[in-house]
Design a protein around this motif. Structure first.
Motif, short mmCIF file in Angstrom:
data_model
loop_
_atom_site.label_atom_id
_atom_site.label_comp_id
_atom_site.label_asym_id
_atom_site.label_seq_id
_atom_site.Cartn_x
_atom_site.Cartn_y
_atom_site.Cartn_z
N LYS A 215 12.11 6.82 47.32
CA LYS A 215 12.86 7.26 46.15
C LYS A 215 11.90 7.69 45.04
CE LYS A 215 16.55 5.85 43.00
NZ LYS A 215 16.17 6.88 42.10
N THR A 216 10.84 6.91 44.85
CA THR A 216 9.84 7.26 43.84
C THR A 216 9.18 8.60 44.17
OG1 THR A 216 9.41 4.92 43.45
CG2 THR A 216 7.74 6.45 42.65
N MET A 217 8.83 8.80 45.45
CA MET A 217 8.24 10.07 45.88
C MET A 217 9.22 11.22 45.63
SD MET A 217 6.38 8.91 49.43
CE MET A 217 6.47 10.56 50.07
N SER A 218 10.48 10.98 45.94
CA SER A 218 11.51 11.99 45.75
C SER A 218 11.65 12.35 44.28
CB SER A 218 12.84 11.46 46.30
OG SER A 218 13.89 12.29 45.93
N ASP A 219 11.68 11.34 43.41
CA ASP A 219 11.79 11.58 41.97
C ASP A 219 10.59 12.36 41.45
OD1 ASP A 219 14.16 10.20 41.98
OD2 ASP A 219 13.31 8.34 41.17
N TYR A 220 9.40 12.01 41.94
CA TYR A 220 8.18 12.70 41.53
C TYR A 220 8.22 14.16 41.96
CZ TYR A 220 3.27 13.99 41.24
OH TYR A 220 2.10 14.64 40.94
N ALA A 221 8.62 14.40 43.22
CA ALA A 221 8.70 15.77 43.73
C ALA A 221 9.72 16.59 42.94
CB ALA A 221 9.06 15.77 45.21
N ARG A 222 10.84 15.97 42.62
CA ARG A 222 11.89 16.66 41.86
C ARG A 222 11.39 16.99 40.45
NH1 ARG A 222 16.06 13.24 42.49
NH2 ARG A 222 16.68 14.29 44.40
N ALA A 223 10.73 16.04 39.80
CA ALA A 223 10.22 16.27 38.44
C ALA A 223 9.17 17.38 38.43
CB ALA A 223 9.63 14.98 37.88
N GLU A 224 8.30 17.37 39.44
CA GLU A 224 7.26 18.40 39.52
C GLU A 224 7.89 19.77 39.73
OE1 GLU A 224 3.87 19.01 42.71
OE2 GLU A 224 3.45 17.29 41.42
N LYS A 225 8.89 19.83 40.61
CA LYS A 225 9.57 21.09 40.89
C LYS A 225 10.29 21.59 39.63
CE LYS A 225 11.66 21.25 44.88
NZ LYS A 225 12.67 21.09 45.93
N GLU A 226 10.94 20.68 38.90
CA GLU A 226 11.66 21.07 37.68
C GLU A 226 10.69 21.61 36.62
OE1 GLU A 226 13.86 17.60 36.53
OE2 GLU A 226 15.35 17.89 38.13
N ALA A 227 9.51 21.00 36.52
CA ALA A 227 8.52 21.47 35.55
C ALA A 227 8.05 22.88 35.89
CB ALA A 227 7.33 20.51 35.50
N ILE A 228 7.82 23.14 37.18
CA ILE A 228 7.39 24.47 37.61
C ILE A 228 8.48 25.50 37.32
CG2 ILE A 228 6.85 25.88 39.65
CD1 ILE A 228 5.35 23.40 40.74
N VAL A 229 9.73 25.15 37.67
CA VAL A 229 10.85 26.07 37.44
C VAL A 229 11.01 26.36 35.95
CG1 VAL A 229 13.36 26.30 37.60
CG2 VAL A 229 12.07 25.50 39.57
N LYS A 230 10.86 25.34 35.11
CA LYS A 230 10.99 25.52 33.66
C LYS A 230 9.92 26.48 33.15
CE LYS A 230 10.68 23.03 29.29
NZ LYS A 230 10.29 21.78 28.65
N ASN A 231 8.67 26.29 33.59
CA ASN A 231 7.59 27.17 33.16
C ASN A 231 7.80 28.61 33.65
OD1 ASN A 231 6.16 25.25 31.72
ND2 ASN A 231 5.05 24.55 33.50
N ILE A 232 8.30 28.75 34.87
CA ILE A 232 8.55 30.08 35.41
C ILE A 232 9.67 30.77 34.61
CG2 ILE A 232 9.48 31.32 37.42
CD1 ILE A 232 7.82 29.38 39.15
N ARG A 233 10.70 30.01 34.23
CA ARG A 233 11.78 30.58 33.40
C ARG A 233 11.24 31.08 32.07
NH1 ARG A 233 15.83 25.85 34.53
NH2 ARG A 233 16.76 26.58 36.47
N ILE A 234 10.39 30.26 31.43
CA ILE A 234 9.81 30.66 30.15
C ILE A 234 8.99 31.92 30.30
CG2 ILE A 234 8.14 29.98 28.37
CD1 ILE A 234 9.13 27.06 28.82
N ILE A 235 8.14 31.97 31.33
CA ILE A 235 7.31 33.15 31.58
C ILE A 235 8.20 34.36 31.84
CG2 ILE A 235 5.67 34.19 33.20
CD1 ILE A 235 4.45 31.36 33.50
N SER A 236 9.27 34.17 32.61
CA SER A 236 10.19 35.28 32.92
C SER A 236 10.83 35.84 31.65
CB SER A 236 11.29 34.81 33.86
OG SER A 236 10.76 34.35 35.06
N VAL A 237 11.30 34.95 30.79
CA VAL A 237 11.95 35.40 29.55
C VAL A 237 10.95 36.15 28.67
CG1 VAL A 237 13.00 34.60 27.39
CG2 VAL A 237 13.75 33.64 29.57
N ILE A 238 9.75 35.60 28.54
CA ILE A 238 8.71 36.26 27.73
C ILE A 238 8.40 37.64 28.30
CG2 ILE A 238 6.27 36.18 27.07
CD1 ILE A 238 6.62 33.11 26.85
N GLY A 239 8.22 37.69 29.62
CA GLY A 239 7.92 38.97 30.27
C GLY A 239 9.05 39.98 30.11
#
Length: 198
Positions: free
Chosen positions: A83-107
């Motif tokens: 469960k801890t591994m799953s939460d970590y993977a999900r948090a990491e994935k969410e951070a990447i998606v958030k950064n990609i969204r920001i970059i997309s909007v800026i672009g």
């Protein structure tokens, strides 16, 4: 790890519950095709779903990964680690998606500004608009450079490798300024190369 064996176990567990692939897909919030791929062994469930699948079937994650049931109850410690591994993977994935969204909007904003100024020719009438046009054009290149850095995880690898450098001791605003200057420098070089080539 034998994916066919895992697929057969997942199929057997689903059958024991009396569910169709469609029903299981709905419960796990995935597509029917995804469940089918798991059961044929062509794909494995995402690590973030393993805990949910294990809970649903009342089976341990090692049993799923080994493709065979060995005990009736899931070891609580193994479940907690997973469960801890799953939460970590999900948090990491969410951070990447958030950064990609920001970059997309800026672009996208930079592209729209550049396209409007270029199409109307307004940038030729004002030095402020000319600077805005050049800035937005450079920003487009910056987003193009940043996309592969985020999506491939290269930026994280570079950050981890340089963790103990003087750069790491700088404050966050200073790091952002340095990163922006570096990104603009790379983008300017790319723009210059492209203008020479074309």
């Amino acid at each position: 790890m034998d994916q066919k064996k895992i697929g057969n176990l997942l199929k057997k567990l689903r059958s024991e519950k009396g569910l169709t692939q469609e029903q299981l897909a709905e419960i796990l919030n995935v597509s029917n095709r995804t469940v089918s791929r798991w059961e044929t062994g062509s794909n494995m469930p995402d690590i973030s779903l393993l805990v949910e699948i294990a809970d649903f079937y009342d089976i341990s994650i090692p049993e799923i990964i080994n493709g065979e049931r060995k005990s009736e109850k899931m070891n609580e410690e193994v479940k907690e680690v997973a469960k801890t591994m799953s939460d970590y993977a999900r948090a990491e994935k969410e951070a990447i998606v958030k950064n990609i969204r920001i970059i997309s909007v800026i672009g996208l904003v930079a592209f729209v500004i550049h396209a409007l100024l270029d199409a109307t020719g307004l940038h030729l009438k004002s030095s402020v608009l000319e600077h805005l046009n050049l800035y937005s054009e450079t920003l487009i290149y910056v987003t193009v450079v940043m996309f592969p850095l985020y999506t491939t995880g290269l930026l994280s690898k570079i950050h981890r490798r340089n963790k103990d450098t003087k750069f790491d001791s700088l404050t966050q605003p200073v790091k952002l300024i340095i990163a922006a200057v570096a990104a603009f420098a790379v983008a300017a070089i790319i723009g210059l190369v492209l203008s020479c080539v074309f």
